[in-house]
Design a protein around this motif. Structure first.
Motif, PDB file in Angstrom:
ATOM      1  N   LEU A 209      -9.487   3.690  43.791  1.00 13.61           N
ATOM      2  CA  LEU A 209      -9.246   4.315  42.492  1.00 13.61           C
ATOM      3  C   LEU A 209      -7.932   3.809  41.918  1.00 13.61           C
ATOM      4  O   LEU A 209      -6.908   3.817  42.595  1.00 13.61           O
ATOM      5  N   GLN A 210      -7.972   3.381  40.660  1.00 13.26           N
ATOM      6  CA  GLN A 210      -6.789   2.865  39.987  1.00 13.26           C
ATOM      7  C   GLN A 210      -6.500   3.689  38.730  1.00 13.26           C
ATOM      8  O   GLN A 210      -7.123   4.723  38.501  1.00 13.26           O
ATOM      9  N   GLY A 211      -5.565   3.210  37.925  1.00 11.45           N
ATOM     10  CA  GLY A 211      -5.166   3.904  36.703  1.00 11.45           C
ATOM     11  C   GLY A 211      -3.666   4.080  36.648  1.00 11.45           C
ATOM     12  O   GLY A 211      -3.044   4.466  37.637  1.00 11.45           O
ATOM     13  N   LEU A 212      -3.083   3.788  35.479  1.00 12.10           N
ATOM     14  CA  LEU A 212      -1.633   3.854  35.322  1.00 12.10           C
ATOM     15  C   LEU A 212      -1.138   5.235  34.911  1.00 12.10           C
ATOM     16  O   LEU A 212       0.059   5.489  34.919  1.00 12.10           O
ATOM     17  N   ASN A 213      -2.047   6.123  34.525  1.00  9.26           N
ATOM     18  CA  ASN A 213      -1.670   7.476  34.133  1.00  9.26           C
ATOM     19  C   ASN A 213      -2.867   8.391  34.364  1.00  9.26           C
ATOM     20  O   ASN A 213      -3.928   7.944  34.823  1.00  9.26           O
ATOM     21  N   HIS A 214      -2.718   9.657  34.049  1.00  7.26           N
ATOM     22  CA  HIS A 214      -3.784  10.621  34.328  1.00  7.26           C
ATOM     23  C   HIS A 214      -5.067  10.280  33.579  1.00  7.26           C
ATOM     24  O   HIS A 214      -6.168  10.355  34.141  1.00  7.26           O
ATOM     25  N   THR A 215      -4.949   9.925  32.319  1.00  8.69           N
ATOM     26  CA  THR A 215      -6.138   9.649  31.510  1.00  8.69           C
ATOM     27  C   THR A 215      -6.915   8.460  32.061  1.00  8.69           C
ATOM     28  O   THR A 215      -8.136   8.526  32.244  1.00  8.69           O
ATOM     29  N   GLN A 216      -6.216   7.368  32.317  1.00 13.71           N
ATOM     30  CA  GLN A 216      -6.879   6.186  32.871  1.00 13.71           C
ATOM     31  C   GLN A 216      -7.464   6.480  34.249  1.00 13.71           C
ATOM     32  O   GLN A 216      -8.573   6.045  34.571  1.00 13.71           O
TER      33      GLN A 216
END
Length: 503
Positions: A209-216
């Motif tokens: 799981l990736q993403g730079l912030n909560h939304t992503q």
């Protein structure tokens, strides 16, 4: 090996308690290469006998912590990256024998090499399912994982790849072709689809799981969670999770994510028994992960194992830094300490015990021995003296050689393993780092709060309780990676919530 040193060999595998989260050293290819070459009986010794510390009894296999019979210290778990490996499984690769030929009963988690995509070292158009270079690497990584790893990560495209989109190849095209988080997800879907339909079953796989912030991160999870679904993939679903990007360090998000996974039925006993947190070196997280593991085991999956890795011991040694001390006092910041160690040609004949010498010389004010340094004298590290010539006939600039760095890496990784275990021992005895307690207005302990969150057995109630304590999560700092604490509520998050970016 002399009797004294044999008696002081330490089995760190036995020191690990089952209810602790498990540290996996991210093994350096440099570290294992020399040891593997020394094993190769078809060539001359890579390290001449006169170069090997006398305390090792002529055998650098003493540095191999995966060897329970020969290692000065032993630890049966680790992580090794496909990005560092020779992926040709049809050839004998002496430099990788430490990993490939490790003894039965050891455990190795394979990192997929997404970092190499981020760093533009695996050039391909990863969002194109028909790109031949991407397919070649995809096949190589999966085959290598199935051949040598116990668990492996799917070949994800790290969120940070967006920051290297501008790097061009000789034709002026982006080296990896990933410009947006949506393209990173498209490329990861392509890789996941290939892995899930072509895996042999020999290796268990983690859904990254990736993403730079909560939304992503939320969007990434919603898109990728199907690969762990036993209903959709009854025979070949992925077997657990790997938390990258913001998921691994922002504890607000970490807890929210695990709650969601549980209530989506995707953390089931015997089906999804491992969560790995990528690249986490902060000492407090060693006990924080243990608290989460205990709570999830208590209320949901009794077989869950949380693991985490870091490469700091190896990277530190490459910069000449030695672990020399750790701090784990109650209500303080917990740390491992590294600083420059001995590097001086004047010490090339120095027979003083290493730890005694570095203190006597004022190089370190204090120095905690490892089984490695306990078997060393000063000249074992500072081997090249004045006038020492390299293979080109020129005097070397430093007193260190390849084995010097390998020795220091072994010392550092022991100290990191020991510090993680000691942190858990101290925490179990009631010693709590400042990061995990808040007594400003009311007494809050991280472990108690996490236990309550997972005891509720109601998704929304658990999420509401997590949100209620958002200020507590903000005080948990995670060093320099990602956004944590107050920085996790950032401009990038608000942009994603308020705007749709046109291509």
């Amino acid at each position: 090996m002399n009797d004294k040193i044999m008696a002081e060999r330490i089995d760190l595998s036995k020191e690990h308690k089952p209810d602790w989260a498990l540290f996996l050293p991210a093994v350096s290819s440099f570290f294992i290469a020399g040891l593997g070459k020394q094993r190769d009986t078809t060539t001359e010794d890579y390290f001449p006998q006169e170069r090997i510390p006398a305390g090792f009894n002529g055998d650098v296999e003493r540095l191999n912590f995966l060897n329970s019979k020969e290692g000065l210290f032993t630890y049966k778990w680790g992580l090794y990256s496909a990005g560092h490996a020779d992926l040709d499984v049809t050839k004998t690769i002496p430099t990788e024998s430490i990993i490939r030929d490790r003894e039965e009963g050891t455990f190795m988690l394979g990192d997929s090499g997404g970092f190499q995509i981020l760093k533009c070292q695996w050039p391909a158009d990863w969002k194109d399912p028909n790109c031949p270079r991407a397919m070649k690497k995809r096949i190589e990584v999966l085959t290598w994982m199935d051949t040598y790893m116990d668990y492996g990560m799917c070949l994800d495209i790290p969120s940070q790849s967006l920051s290297t989109y501008h790097v061009k190849d000789k034709d002026g095209k982006s080296v990896h072709g990933i410009q947006t988080i949506e393209e990173a997800m498209i490329a990861t879907h392509i890789n996941n689809d290939y892995f899930i339909h072509n895996r042999s079953g020999a290796c268990k796989f983690l859904n990254v799981l990736q993403g730079l912030n909560h939304t992503q991160s939320d969007e990434w999870y919603e898109q990728m969670k199907m690969y762990c679904d036993p209903i959709k993939y009854p025979d070949n679903h992925f077997n657990g999770w790997a938390f990258g990007g913001q998921n691994k360090i922002d504890i607000h998000l970490t807890l929210k994510r695990i709650v969601g996974i549980i209530h989506d039925g995707l953390l089931e006993q015997g089906k999804h028994d491992l969560i790995h947190c990528l690249g986490t070196s902060i000492l407090e997280y060693a006990v924080l992960f243990s608290d989460i593991q205990k709570a999830v085991r208590k209320y949901h999956n009794p077989d869950l194992q949380i693991t985490f890795d870091c490469a700091s011991p190896f990277f530190g040694a490459a910069k000449g830094l030695a672990y020399f001390n750790s701090n784990m006092e109650h209500n303080t910041k917990w740390t491992y300490s590294m600083e420059k160690t001995a590097e001086n040609k004047d010490f090339d004949t120095d027979m003083r015990k290493f730890s005694d010498a570095v203190i006597a010389e004022g190089i370190h004010e204090k120095f905690a021995d490892s089984p490695i340094t306990n078997a060393m004298v000063m000249k074992d590290l500072c081997y090249r003296g004045h006038g020492f010539l390299n293979k080109h006939g020129k005097e070397t600039k430093t007193s260190w050689d390849t084995l010097s760095y390998t020795l220091l890496q072994a010392h550092n990784v022991y100290q990191h393993m020991f510090a993680v275990q000691e942190a858990n021992r101290q925490y179990d005895s009631g010693c709590v780092p400042a990061m995990l307690m808040n007594e400003t207005f009311e007494s809050i302990r991280f472990g108690d709060l996490v236990d309550e969150i997972f005891s509720l057995n109601d998704r929304q109630k658990s999420l509401d309780l997590i949100d209620k304590h958002s200020r507590f999560w903000m005080q948990i700092m995670s060093g320099s990676q990602g956004f944590s604490g107050k920085r996790s509520v950032n401009a990038g998050t608000m942009f994603d919530q308020l705007f749709t970016e046109n291509g």
